[in-house]
Motif scaffolding. Structure first.
Motif, mmCIF file in Angstrom:
data_model
loop_
_atom_site.group_PDB
_atom_site.id
_atom_site.type_symbol
_atom_site.label_atom_id
_atom_site.label_comp_id
_atom_site.label_asym_id
_atom_site.label_seq_id
_atom_site.Cartn_x
_atom_site.Cartn_y
_atom_site.Cartn_z
ATOM 1 N N LEU A 120 3.454 5.883 -5.128
ATOM 2 C CA LEU A 120 3.696 6.117 -6.559
ATOM 3 C C LEU A 120 2.454 6.676 -7.252
ATOM 4 O O LEU A 120 2.556 7.566 -8.095
ATOM 5 N N ALA A 121 1.294 6.157 -6.887
ATOM 6 C CA ALA A 121 0.051 6.658 -7.491
ATOM 7 C C ALA A 121 -0.162 8.129 -7.148
ATOM 8 O O ALA A 121 -0.547 8.924 -8.012
ATOM 9 N N LEU A 122 0.106 8.500 -5.907
ATOM 10 C CA LEU A 122 -0.060 9.899 -5.519
ATOM 11 C C LEU A 122 0.967 10.788 -6.220
ATOM 12 O O LEU A 122 0.627 11.866 -6.707
ATOM 13 N N ILE A 123 2.202 10.356 -6.282
ATOM 14 C CA ILE A 123 3.241 11.160 -6.922
ATOM 15 C C ILE A 123 2.898 11.408 -8.388
ATOM 16 O O ILE A 123 3.022 12.533 -8.882
ATOM 17 N N ALA B 299 0.837 -1.212 0.000
ATOM 18 C CA ALA B 299 0.000 0.000 0.000
ATOM 19 C C ALA B 299 0.866 1.254 0.000
ATOM 20 O O ALA B 299 0.586 2.207 -0.737
ATOM 21 N N GLU B 300 1.901 1.265 0.826
ATOM 22 C CA GLU B 300 2.755 2.462 0.899
ATOM 23 C C GLU B 300 3.525 2.687 -0.395
ATOM 24 O O GLU B 300 3.637 3.832 -0.850
ATOM 25 N N LEU B 301 4.038 1.613 -0.994
ATOM 26 C CA LEU B 301 4.803 1.769 -2.239
ATOM 27 C C LEU B 301 3.888 2.111 -3.419
ATOM 28 O O LEU B 301 4.122 3.095 -4.132
ATOM 29 N N ALA B 302 2.835 1.328 -3.611
ATOM 30 C CA ALA B 302 1.927 1.565 -4.738
ATOM 31 C C ALA B 302 1.147 2.861 -4.547
ATOM 32 O O ALA B 302 1.001 3.646 -5.494
ATOM 33 N N GLY B 303 0.659 3.091 -3.331
ATOM 34 C CA GLY B 303 -0.084 4.317 -3.061
ATOM 35 C C GLY B 303 0.785 5.549 -3.205
ATOM 36 O O GLY B 303 0.350 6.569 -3.743
ATOM 37 N N ILE C 49 -8.732 7.382 -5.440
ATOM 38 C CA ILE C 49 -8.788 5.971 -5.022
ATOM 39 C C ILE C 49 -7.564 5.637 -4.169
ATOM 40 O O ILE C 49 -7.684 4.983 -3.136
ATOM 41 N N ALA C 50 -6.391 6.085 -4.600
ATOM 42 C CA ALA C 50 -5.161 5.804 -3.853
ATOM 43 C C ALA C 50 -5.219 6.427 -2.464
ATOM 44 O O ALA C 50 -4.898 5.759 -1.459
ATOM 45 N N ALA C 51 -5.632 7.676 -2.377
ATOM 46 C CA ALA C 51 -5.697 8.348 -1.075
ATOM 47 C C ALA C 51 -6.697 7.653 -0.160
ATOM 48 O O ALA C 51 -6.423 7.429 1.027
#
Length: 137
Positions: free
Chosen positions: A64-67, A58-62, A74-76
């Motif tokens: 990257l999605a936010l960046i 979650a921390e890695l994918a989320g 959805i990511a947030a």
């Protein structure tokens, strides 16, 4: 009154800094604490080992999605359960993150940031995917 000319840039700053922090936390779990160390820590708290893997993902994918601004809302939203868990883990340590073991105010604040991102959306400079719906931006 929201300044519609600068609001997209404010959303961008909030999204990218939040994403960078999530990415940093995920990479710390992988490279500093190591995956087996993170799993052991989660198990020492009474959580199943699977939760450690889910949090790292979650921390890695989320992050990257936010960046990148990909499926930002959805990511947030998806990162909030991880932060609720962190708030729960730190709740007994007191309010201040300077407390022994870290307090609960930092993950609680981060929940508020994710809620703000859910409402704001991606803002400026977001990667737009062809199939991405408006509610995901």
């Amino acid at each position: 009154m929201i300044d519609s000319q600068t609001a997209p840039f404010a959303a961008f700053v909030l999204r990218v800094t939040s994403g960078a922090l999530f990415l940093s936390h995920g990479l710390t779990k992988v490279f500093v604490f190591t995956i087996p160390g993170t799993v052991g820590f989660f198990e020492s708290l009474g959580f199943p080992a699977l939760f450690a893997y889910l949090v790292i993902f979650a921390e890695l994918a989320g992050g990257l999605a936010l960046i990148t601004g990909t499926a930002t809302r959805i990511a947030a939203l998806a990162l909030i359960p991880t932060l609720l868990g962190a708030t729960f883990v730190h709740a007994g340590n007191g309010f201040s993150f300077a407390s022994q073991g870290g307090g609960w105010e930092y993950p609680a604040f981060w929940i508020a940031v994710q809620i703000a991102i859910v409402f704001l959306g991606s803002g400026a400079f977001a990667l737009k995917l062809p199939l991405q719906q408006r509610w995901a931006q």
